[in-house]
Design an enzyme around this catalytic site. Structure first.
Site: not given
Ligand code: FRU
Length: 450
Positions: A17, A19-20, A80, A146-147, A199
């Site tokens: 998987w 994501n970001d 992230s 976060r991030d 985010e």
């Molecule tokens: C955004 C998010 C971020 C977080 C990450 C976790 O898509 O929710 O805020 O850091 O994905 O995978």
């Protein structure tokens, strides 16, 4: 089914998987892209940082996993974050997550900002928590913090971090540092989110643009129909007043699948996540879930954030369009230029069972993926989402330039710089294209990816 089927030039984790996008940076003469990665299943799980590199932003090679969770501050996930080059080293500032249950009794999860560095750009040493509870003002929640995105301006490092007031909604906080280790809270710089949380805030001083990915942003008319939407604000940070002054705003991408974009440090090139939370992901059956968008060059035109795809291509042919054009394409790019366009219908990834369509009705672009292979369901319950439709405004059709980037499982549309990106799951052999339009004059070009 061919289990090895993968996008040809879009970044994936290979297996597992993603994501970001994270830590987008030019280091040692190569473009580095990291991403949220769970290598052990096709579901989100304890987040690692996957890593790829490229010389040309089109061909990406995998590198070993850069960050593995389990240390001080990041016990349950390396969430992230971003990258910066300093003193010849590559530095990563990212969120360390600790899951604490039950939520009520513990005050919720703990999200803090951690630092790591690398000399060779491949192996990373963790330096632990650098922005924790002691620096976050007490009226913000440590469960939603976060991030971080870091940049350098003047003689200081700055970072923006997504945050939430206790009992409140999303905020963007600004911090500064002289050495990347010792950080100071500076200011809360953006109005409260209309959704629940901001985010992945991302600021480009060069462009004068701040992007935020808003969770559960309520729909406004036919806009923000996705569960979560990425919004931009055009403006700059006043470092003396410690404020961000927005002069205009809008949404970054009108498609089904776009979230959490990030700029390459110091450049006007961005990559986003080409998916959306809480949607089924048919590629799971092939051993992977999630991919990143094609890199895009961003620019601001009349207060609006616009995008052009960056892809190494060679033009195969160009022809004038008189009524219609038939072609075959499933990986590559097409360009349609038209003067005084009055109507257009583009059928893509077409076979006997259907196609994805883009139509222009004089005022709007309408994208429909409902007849393009596997239907995709998500949490959205509005009429357009259920019908497989997304729309994008169009003002002025005197000159239209339409670019469409095709790869396995995706279609990214750029109409005079406005973007609409979506995943599609047609049969792997569906490669038909049929264009019909009315305009004073028009050309159609077909590009192969090098
Ligand atoms: C955004 C998010 C971020 C977080 C990450 C976790 O898509 O929710 O805020 O850091 O994905 O995978």
């Amino acid at each position: 089914m061919d289990m090895t089927l993968r996008p040809k030039f879009h970044i994936t984790g290979g297996e597992g998987w993603i994501n970001d996008p994270n830590g987008l940076v030019l280091f040692g003469g190569r473009y580095h892209a990291f991403f949220q990665y769970h290598p052990y299943s096709n579901q989100w799980g304890p987040m690692h940082w996957g890593h790829v590199v490229s010389d040309d932003l089109t061909h990406w090679q995998p590198l070993p996993i850069a960050l593995v969770p389990g240390d001080e501050g990041d016990r349950d996930g390396c969430f992230s974050g971003s990258a910066i080059v300093h003193d010849g080293k590559l530095w990563l500032l990212y969120t360390g997550a600790t899951i604490r249950r039950p939520y009520e009794a513990t005050g919720g999860d703990r999200q803090v900002q951690c630092l790591a560095s690398s000399v060779d750009g491949i192996h990373f040493e963790k330096h632990g928590v650098v922005i924790g509870e002691d620096i976050l003002p007490h009226d913000y929640s440590i469960a939603d913090f976060r991030d971080p995105q870091v940049w350098r301006s003047g003689n200081r490092f700055w970072c923006v971090v997504g945050a939430r007031k206790k009992e409140g909604k999303g905020r963007v906080l600004l911090f500064s540092s002289e050495n990347l280790f010792d950080w100071r809270f500076e200011a809360d710089i953006l109005r409260e989110s209309r959704g629940t949380m901001y985010e992945c805030p991302n600021f480009s001083e060069r462009l004068g643009v701040l992007t935020v990915s808003e969770q559960y942003q309520p729909a406004e008319g036919k806009v923000h129909l996705n569960l979560h939407t990425t919004r931009y604000f055009v403006g700059n940070i006043d470092y003396d007043k410690l404020s961000f002054n927005a002069t205009s705003e809008g949404i970054c991408d009108y498609g089904f699948d776009f979230y959490a974009p990030q700029f390459f440090d110091g450049e006007d090139i961005a990559i986003g996540w080409l998916n959306m939370w809480e949607r089924d992901n048919p590629t799971s059956e092939l051993g992977f879930a999630g991919m990143l968008t094609v890199p895009r060059r961003l620019y601001v035109e009349d207060g609006e954030l616009k995008q052009q795809p960056i892809l190494c291509v060679r033009k195969q042919f160009e022809r004038e369009v008189h009524g219609s054009v038939e072609d075959n394409i499933k990986v590559g790019m097409i360009k349609i230029c038209a003067e005084n366009l009055t109507s257009l219908k583009l059928e893509m990834r077409k076979d006997a069972s259907g196609a994805a369509t883009l139509t222009f009705d004089g005022a709007r672009w309408l994208f429909d993926r409902s007849k393009c292979g596997r239907p995709i369901s998500g949490s959205e319950t509005d009429e357009d989402s259920l019908a497989g439709i997304r729309s994008m405004p169009c003002d002025g059709n005197a000159h239209t330039e339409l670019l469409v980037v095709f790869d396995e499982f995706s279609i990214e549309i750029f109409a005079n710089g406005r973007a609409l990106s979506s995943t599609v799951y047609p049969s792997p052999t569906a490669d038909g294209l049929l264009l019909s339009l009315t305009a004073d004059s028009a050309t159609y070009s077909h590009f192969a990816v090098l």
